[in-house]
Write a protein that holds these residues in place. Structure first.
Motif, short mmCIF file in Angstrom:
data_model
loop_
_atom_site.label_atom_id
_atom_site.label_comp_id
_atom_site.label_asym_id
_atom_site.label_seq_id
_atom_site.Cartn_x
_atom_site.Cartn_y
_atom_site.Cartn_z
N SER A 238 0.82 -1.20 0.00
CA SER A 238 0.00 0.00 0.00
C SER A 238 0.86 1.25 0.00
N LYS A 239 2.05 1.18 0.58
CA LYS A 239 2.97 2.32 0.60
C LYS A 239 4.19 1.97 -0.24
N PRO A 240 4.61 2.87 -1.16
CA PRO A 240 5.74 2.58 -2.03
C PRO A 240 7.01 2.30 -1.24
N ALA A 241 7.75 1.32 -1.65
CA ALA A 241 9.00 0.98 -0.99
C ALA A 241 10.15 1.66 -1.72
N THR A 242 11.32 1.69 -1.05
CA THR A 242 12.50 2.23 -1.69
C THR A 242 12.93 1.31 -2.81
N VAL A 243 13.12 1.88 -3.98
CA VAL A 243 13.43 1.09 -5.18
C VAL A 243 14.89 1.30 -5.55
N ASP A 244 15.56 0.20 -5.88
CA ASP A 244 16.93 0.27 -6.36
C ASP A 244 16.95 1.07 -7.67
N GLN A 245 17.63 2.22 -7.64
CA GLN A 245 17.61 3.12 -8.79
C GLN A 245 18.28 2.54 -10.02
N SER A 246 19.11 1.51 -9.83
CA SER A 246 19.80 0.91 -10.98
C SER A 246 18.82 0.25 -11.95
N VAL A 247 17.60 -0.03 -11.49
CA VAL A 247 16.61 -0.64 -12.38
C VAL A 247 16.30 0.30 -13.55
N PHE A 248 16.36 1.61 -13.30
CA PHE A 248 16.07 2.57 -14.36
C PHE A 248 17.19 2.60 -15.40
N SER A 249 18.42 2.43 -14.96
CA SER A 249 19.53 2.33 -15.91
C SER A 249 19.37 1.11 -16.80
N CYS A 250 18.95 0.01 -16.19
CA CYS A 250 18.73 -1.22 -16.96
C CYS A 250 17.64 -1.02 -18.00
N ILE A 251 16.53 -0.39 -17.59
CA ILE A 251 15.43 -0.13 -18.51
C ILE A 251 15.90 0.76 -19.66
N SER A 252 16.71 1.77 -19.33
CA SER A 252 17.23 2.68 -20.37
C SER A 252 18.06 1.92 -21.40
N MET A 253 18.93 1.04 -20.94
CA MET A 253 19.78 0.30 -21.86
C MET A 253 18.98 -0.69 -22.70
N LEU A 254 17.98 -1.32 -22.09
CA LEU A 254 17.12 -2.23 -22.85
C LEU A 254 16.39 -1.47 -23.96
N ALA A 255 15.90 -0.28 -23.63
CA ALA A 255 15.20 0.52 -24.63
C ALA A 255 16.14 0.94 -25.75
N ARG A 256 17.34 1.35 -25.39
CA ARG A 256 18.29 1.79 -26.41
C ARG A 256 18.69 0.62 -27.32
N ALA A 257 18.86 -0.56 -26.74
CA ALA A 257 19.33 -1.71 -27.51
C ALA A 257 18.25 -2.29 -28.41
N LEU A 258 17.01 -2.30 -27.93
CA LEU A 258 15.97 -3.05 -28.63
C LEU A 258 14.89 -2.19 -29.25
#
Length: 332
Positions: A238-258
């Motif tokens: 119900s309350k957002p947890a702290t998210v590992d910010q490196s997940v956004f870097s991974c998403i960025s690279m996946l988007a750039r590659a594919l």
């Protein structure tokens, strides 16, 4: 490599410069016994060998775009505010790859320290030829370290594997990609700190492009679970947890590659990404998605506008109260 002249390209020099270095690294990976009187453990020798192999690979020159991502410039990109992102989303011509140019001199990945971001670095064709001749042997030896319990060995392994993939992608994809992706997935599932595994997955996508598509479903499941802050992506707190910010870097690279090859999967990530809350890594990731997958631009823009509206509505409760008091009709 600076000393490589026409005279020095003879087999004798090739052996003396690179083969001797490689053979020393090989001994650290093959010889599992402990030398009497030595303070070095098996993991110490394995770690040293991985560092040597890494330098040999980097000295052979990797693809430029991979090197740009490998220095982790995402962590160094400075965006003044996400209003700038909104402005650029409305002007597609401004969305160019130039904003992802390499910023030399830092980054969590430490790429600059390894010469990846140094435009003056002298690369060696002799070293590249030698490492290609030993590529299969190197990959087999390196992948045997998957089960190592040493943190430094695991960290070096996660950094080296994407570099091996981009060094000789055809051979790597054919023989070693499946084992490598299984290893990276296990790292994502078992490690509390997912920064290095997420980064390795993203770099692997940059290295092998669409060849990684068949291995991404379980990775995307972990990404969704990370964004939701739960071990199971089907469960929401119900309350957002702290998210590992490196997940956004991974998403960025996946988007750039594919790019558009991953449009449906990336579309399903936009809302969970926005639900995490605004941060610099998030704004960079959203900008990359809008740039490399244009069909998501409108959805991202609407999500950011809604987020901005919510911030404006909740930021001045005192002002809202005063406004409501003034607008209330007086009795009598």
């Amino acid at each position: 490599s600076q000393r490589e002249t026409k005279e020095s390209q003879a087999p004798y020099f090739r052996k003396s410069w690179y083969q001797q270095v490689y053979e020393e690294a090989e001994r650290g990976l093959v010889d599992q016994s402990k030398d009497k009187g030595s303070l070095l453990t098996r993991d110490d020798r394995a770690h040293g060998s991985l560092l040597i192999i890494n330098e040999l690979i980097v000295n052979s020159k990797l693809k430029e775009e991979f090197c740009e991502w490998d220095v982790d410039e995402i962590g160094n990109l400075q965006l003044k505010s996400y209003l700038k992102v909104l402005e650029e989303l409305g002007n597609p011509k401004q969305l160019d790859h130039g904003h992802h140019r390499l910023m030399v001199g830092g980054g969590a990945g430490g790429g600059a320290a390894h010469g990846l971001g140094d435009t003056k670095h002298d690369y060696s064709q002799l070293c590249k030829d030698f490492m290609i001749s030993r590529f299969d042997e190197v990959c087999r030896l390196v992948l045997k370290l998957q089960s190592s319990r040493s943190a430094v060995v695991q960290q070096s392994l996660l950094a080296l594997l994407p570099r091996l993939a981009v060094f000789f992608p055809e051979s790597f994809v054919k023989t070693y990609l499946t084992d490598t992706m299984n290893y990276l997935l296990n790292c994502l599932k078992r490690e509390r700190d997912k920064s290095n595994p997420f980064r390795a997955v993203g770099l692997m996508a940059i290295a092998v492009r669409e060849k990684i598509l068949g291995h991404l479903d379980p990775v995307l499941t972990v990404i969704k679970a990370t964004l939701s802050g739960t071990k199971d992506s089907s469960l929401r707190r119900s309350k957002p947890a702290t998210v590992d910010q490196s997940v956004f870097s991974c998403i960025s690279m996946l988007a750039r590659a594919l790019e558009d090859k991953l449009v449906n999967e990336m579309k399903s990530l936009v809302d969970p990404m926005l639900a995490v809350g605004l941060s610099q890594p998030l704004t960079v990731a959203l900008r990359t998605l809008a740039n490399d997958i244009p069909s998501l631009r409108r959805e991202i823009q609407n999500g950011l506008l809604m987020m901005l509206s919510e911030v404006l509505l909740t930021s001045s409760p005192r002002h809202s109260h005063s406004h409501s008091s003034l607008s209330r009709p007086t009795s009598g």
